[in-house]
Design a protein around this motif. Structure first.
Motif, PDB file in Angstrom:
ATOM      1  N   SER A 221       0.971  -0.910  -0.300  1.00  0.00           N
ATOM      2  CA  SER A 221      -0.372  -0.289   0.303  1.00  0.00           C
ATOM      3  C   SER A 221       0.794   1.296  -0.379  1.00  0.00           C
ATOM      4  O   SER A 221       2.226   0.761   0.007  1.00  0.00           O
ATOM      5  N   GLU A 222       0.106   2.422  -0.325  1.00  0.00           N
ATOM      6  CA  GLU A 222       1.367   3.562  -0.459  1.00  0.00           C
ATOM      7  C   GLU A 222       2.518   3.891   1.046  1.00  0.00           C
ATOM      8  O   GLU A 222       2.846   4.300   1.606  1.00  0.00           O
ATOM      9  N   ASN A 223       1.265   3.656   2.210  1.00  0.00           N
ATOM     10  CA  ASN A 223       1.886   3.057   3.649  1.00  0.00           C
ATOM     11  C   ASN A 223       2.702   2.107   3.989  1.00  0.00           C
ATOM     12  O   ASN A 223       3.446   2.230   4.924  1.00  0.00           O
ATOM     13  N   GLY A 224       2.470   1.650   3.726  1.00  0.00           N
ATOM     14  CA  GLY A 224       3.052   0.118   3.730  1.00  0.00           C
ATOM     15  C   GLY A 224       2.797  -1.451   3.162  1.00  0.00           C
ATOM     16  O   GLY A 224       2.512  -0.960   2.227  1.00  0.00           O
ATOM     17  N   PHE A 225       3.399  -1.907   4.491  1.00  0.00           N
ATOM     18  CA  PHE A 225       2.895  -3.700   3.581  1.00  0.00           C
ATOM     19  C   PHE A 225       1.684  -3.861   4.309  1.00  0.00           C
ATOM     20  O   PHE A 225       1.502  -3.566   6.029  1.00  0.00           O
ATOM     21  N   HIS A 226       0.495  -4.916   4.248  1.00  0.00           N
ATOM     22  CA  HIS A 226      -0.460  -5.732   5.071  1.00  0.00           C
ATOM     23  C   HIS A 226      -0.242  -7.423   4.282  1.00  0.00           C
ATOM     24  O   HIS A 226      -0.116  -7.514   3.004  1.00  0.00           O
ATOM     25  N   CYS A 227      -0.334  -7.945   5.301  1.00  0.00           N
ATOM     26  CA  CYS A 227      -0.173  -9.474   5.129  1.00  0.00           C
ATOM     27  C   CYS A 227      -1.901  -9.991   5.201  1.00  0.00           C
ATOM     28  O   CYS A 227      -2.630  -9.631   6.409  1.00  0.00           O
ATOM     29  N   GLN A 228      -2.916 -10.284   4.073  1.00  0.00           N
ATOM     30  CA  GLN A 228      -3.579 -10.527   4.524  1.00  0.00           C
ATOM     31  C   GLN A 228      -3.692 -12.128   5.625  1.00  0.00           C
ATOM     32  O   GLN A 228      -5.371 -12.578   5.768  1.00  0.00           O
ATOM     33  N   HIS A 229      -2.778 -12.481   5.065  1.00  0.00           N
ATOM     34  CA  HIS A 229      -2.944 -13.626   5.515  1.00  0.00           C
ATOM     35  C   HIS A 229      -2.790 -14.058   7.694  1.00  0.00           C
ATOM     36  O   HIS A 229      -3.869 -14.713   8.039  1.00  0.00           O
ATOM     37  N   CYS A 230      -2.268 -13.329   8.186  1.00  0.00           N
ATOM     38  CA  CYS A 230      -2.037 -13.506   9.688  1.00  0.00           C
ATOM     39  C   CYS A 230      -2.518 -11.948  10.083  1.00  0.00           C
ATOM     40  O   CYS A 230      -2.221 -11.608  11.293  1.00  0.00           O
ATOM     41  N   ALA A 231      -3.282 -11.191   9.170  1.00  0.00           N
ATOM     42  CA  ALA A 231      -3.435  -9.978  10.119  1.00  0.00           C
ATOM     43  C   ALA A 231      -2.329  -8.856   9.721  1.00  0.00           C
ATOM     44  O   ALA A 231      -3.379  -7.942  11.030  1.00  0.00           O
ATOM     45  N   SER A 232      -1.535  -8.969   9.501  1.00  0.00           N
ATOM     46  CA  SER A 232      -0.243  -8.121  10.072  1.00  0.00           C
ATOM     47  C   SER A 232      -0.069  -7.468   9.322  1.00  0.00           C
ATOM     48  O   SER A 232      -0.356  -7.417   8.334  1.00  0.00           O
ATOM     49  N   ASP A 233       0.260  -6.130   9.899  1.00  0.00           N
ATOM     50  CA  ASP A 233       0.624  -4.763   9.394  1.00  0.00           C
ATOM     51  C   ASP A 233       2.147  -4.488   8.696  1.00  0.00           C
ATOM     52  O   ASP A 233       2.725  -4.534  10.769  1.00  0.00           O
ATOM     53  N   TYR A 234       2.775  -3.567   7.870  1.00  0.00           N
ATOM     54  CA  TYR A 234       4.519  -3.401   8.900  1.00  0.00           C
ATOM     55  C   TYR A 234       4.507  -2.608   8.048  1.00  0.00           C
ATOM     56  O   TYR A 234       3.808  -1.991   6.597  1.00  0.00           O
ATOM     57  N   ALA A 235       4.957  -1.128   8.666  1.00  0.00           N
ATOM     58  CA  ALA A 235       6.122  -0.083   7.956  1.00  0.00           C
ATOM     59  C   ALA A 235       7.066  -0.392   6.705  1.00  0.00           C
ATOM     60  O   ALA A 235       7.260  -1.596   6.242  1.00  0.00           O
ATOM     61  N   ARG A 236       7.157   0.691   6.074  1.00  0.00           N
ATOM     62  CA  ARG A 236       8.290   0.264   4.499  1.00  0.00           C
ATOM     63  C   ARG A 236       9.331   0.965   4.739  1.00  0.00           C
ATOM     64  O   ARG A 236       9.249   2.519   5.139  1.00  0.00           O
TER      65      ARG A 236
END
Length: 73
Positions: free
Chosen positions: A15-30
């Motif tokens: 995404s524009e703000n970072g990354f998202h994992c659909q599988h474990c619902a985790s969000d990460y900055a980039r």
């Protein structure tokens, strides 16, 4: 380059703000890395423009060449 989730090793969606994992619902900055030395880039923001600068003698880096990686907390 496809990034993998550090927790479950599933593909991340960008995404524009970072990354998202659909599988474990985790969000990460980039984090922006230099494509030549793979060191973090300095992000320069002015008048709505975003530029990337390598402090390791590579100078300004084109947005098209910047490598973005997920950052874990």
């Amino acid at each position: 380059m496809n990034q993998l989730c550090p927790l479950c090793q599933q593909p991340l969606s960008a995404s524009e703000n970072g990354f998202h994992c659909q599988h474990c619902a985790s969000d990460y900055a980039r984090q922006a890395l230099c494509p030549d030395c793979h060191q973090p880039l300095q992000v320069l923001k002015a008048c709505g423009a975003v530029d990337y600068f390598c402090q390791n003698a590579h100078g300004l880096i084109s947005k098209k060449r910047v490598q973005f990686v997920p950052v874990t907390a």
